[in-house]
Design an enzyme around this catalytic site. Structure first.
Site, short mmCIF file in Angstrom:
data_model
loop_
_atom_site.label_atom_id
_atom_site.label_comp_id
_atom_site.label_asym_id
_atom_site.label_seq_id
_atom_site.Cartn_x
_atom_site.Cartn_y
_atom_site.Cartn_z
N THR A 1 6.16 0.04 -1.78
CA THR A 1 7.43 0.42 -1.17
C THR A 1 8.44 -0.73 -1.24
OG1 THR A 1 6.23 1.83 0.37
CG2 THR A 1 8.52 1.36 0.92
N SER B 1 -0.23 -0.48 -2.35
CA SER B 1 0.38 0.04 -1.13
C SER B 1 0.75 1.51 -1.33
CB SER B 1 1.59 -0.82 -0.74
OG SER B 1 2.01 -0.53 0.57
N GLN B 2 2.04 1.88 -1.22
CA GLN B 2 2.41 3.27 -1.48
C GLN B 2 1.99 3.67 -2.91
OE1 GLN B 2 6.29 6.32 -1.53
NE2 GLN B 2 6.54 4.26 -0.71
N ASP C 1 -4.25 -6.66 7.58
CA ASP C 1 -3.17 -5.88 6.97
C ASP C 1 -2.65 -4.81 7.93
OD1 ASP C 1 -1.67 -4.06 5.37
OD2 ASP C 1 -2.76 -4.69 3.58
N HIS D 1 -0.93 -8.35 3.21
CA HIS D 1 -0.80 -7.11 2.43
C HIS D 1 -0.49 -7.40 0.96
CE1 HIS D 1 -0.07 -2.85 1.83
NE2 HIS D 1 1.15 -3.08 1.40
#
Length: 225
Positions: A39, A116-117, A192, A204
């Protein structure tokens, strides 16, 4: 000259194919990597790029491309697009990109790497959860899925790696299973705040640095090239 059954089938497929299809298949790599950014990261691979580059170095002649999707989380730079909408669009983008590539290069082994995303949309594409899911030959062509900092993380999944014993903010439901779990490794540590319930946002961003070698060993165990 004696022609084996396998060779005859191969020759027949080439005869049936158009000249353009033959040229495309001859130029297909043995390994192709799709990477998806986190993101707010600018267009490209984002933090996943570190592992994408390791794969390109490890497999001679391999190629790679970034998944094109919003990677938004409600910020104004994305026109306020929601995280869920972005992840849904991203999942569709993964399925479409992998399916199109597999149609063009049916013998190429595919690696999915998401951060992540970006990890969540790869997770959705492989295991379901956001409408579009890989199926058939395209699903079979995907040999490995690497998720780093995936918000879908839930403790207890068989492919989890790391210290997280909790879950991400978009966690899979209790009892969730994935039919292709043996192809996956998902990295998440307890510190995280996105894939777990920690309070160190910097952690992260450290999965390629911390687990890159381990991820590459897993990838190499799944790729025959």
């Amino acid at each position: 000259m004696k022609v084996t059954a396998a060779a005859a089938i191969s020759l027949a497929s080439l005869v049936a194919a158009s000249p353009v299809e033959i040229t495309e298949r001859q130029s297909c790599p043995k390994v192709h990597i799709f990477g998806a950014r986190e993101t707010t990261a600018p267009a490209g691979y984002g933090t996943a790029g570190g592992l994408v580059n390791q794969c390109l170095s490890a497999f001679s002649g391999s190629t790679a491309e970034a998944i094109v999707y919003p990677a938004c989380g409600g910020q104004s730079s994305c026109g306020g697009a929601s995280y869920d909408s972005s992840a849904t669009q991203g999942t569709t983008a993964v399925v479409n990109a992998v399916t199109a590539f597999n149609k063009k290069c049916p013998d190429t082994q595919i690696i999915l790497i998401g951060y992540s995303q970006g990890g969540q949309i790869m997770d959705n594409a492989m295991c379901g959860g956001a409408g579009a899911t890989l199926s058939g030959a395209a699903a079979d062509a995907v040999k490995v899925g690497i998720y780093m900092g995936d918000p879908h993380n839930r403790a207890g999944l068989p492919y989890n790696v790391g210290t997280c014993k909790n879950q991400g903010f978009a966690a899979r439901p209790a009892g969730f299973t994935c039919s292709v779990a043996s192809k996956i490794q998902s990295y998440c540590d307890s510190t995280d705040p996105y894939c777990c319930n920690g309070n160190d946002a910097n952690s992260h961003q450290q999965y390629v640095n911390k687990y890159g070698s381990q991820a590459m060993a897993f990838i190499k165990s799944k790729i025959t090239a």
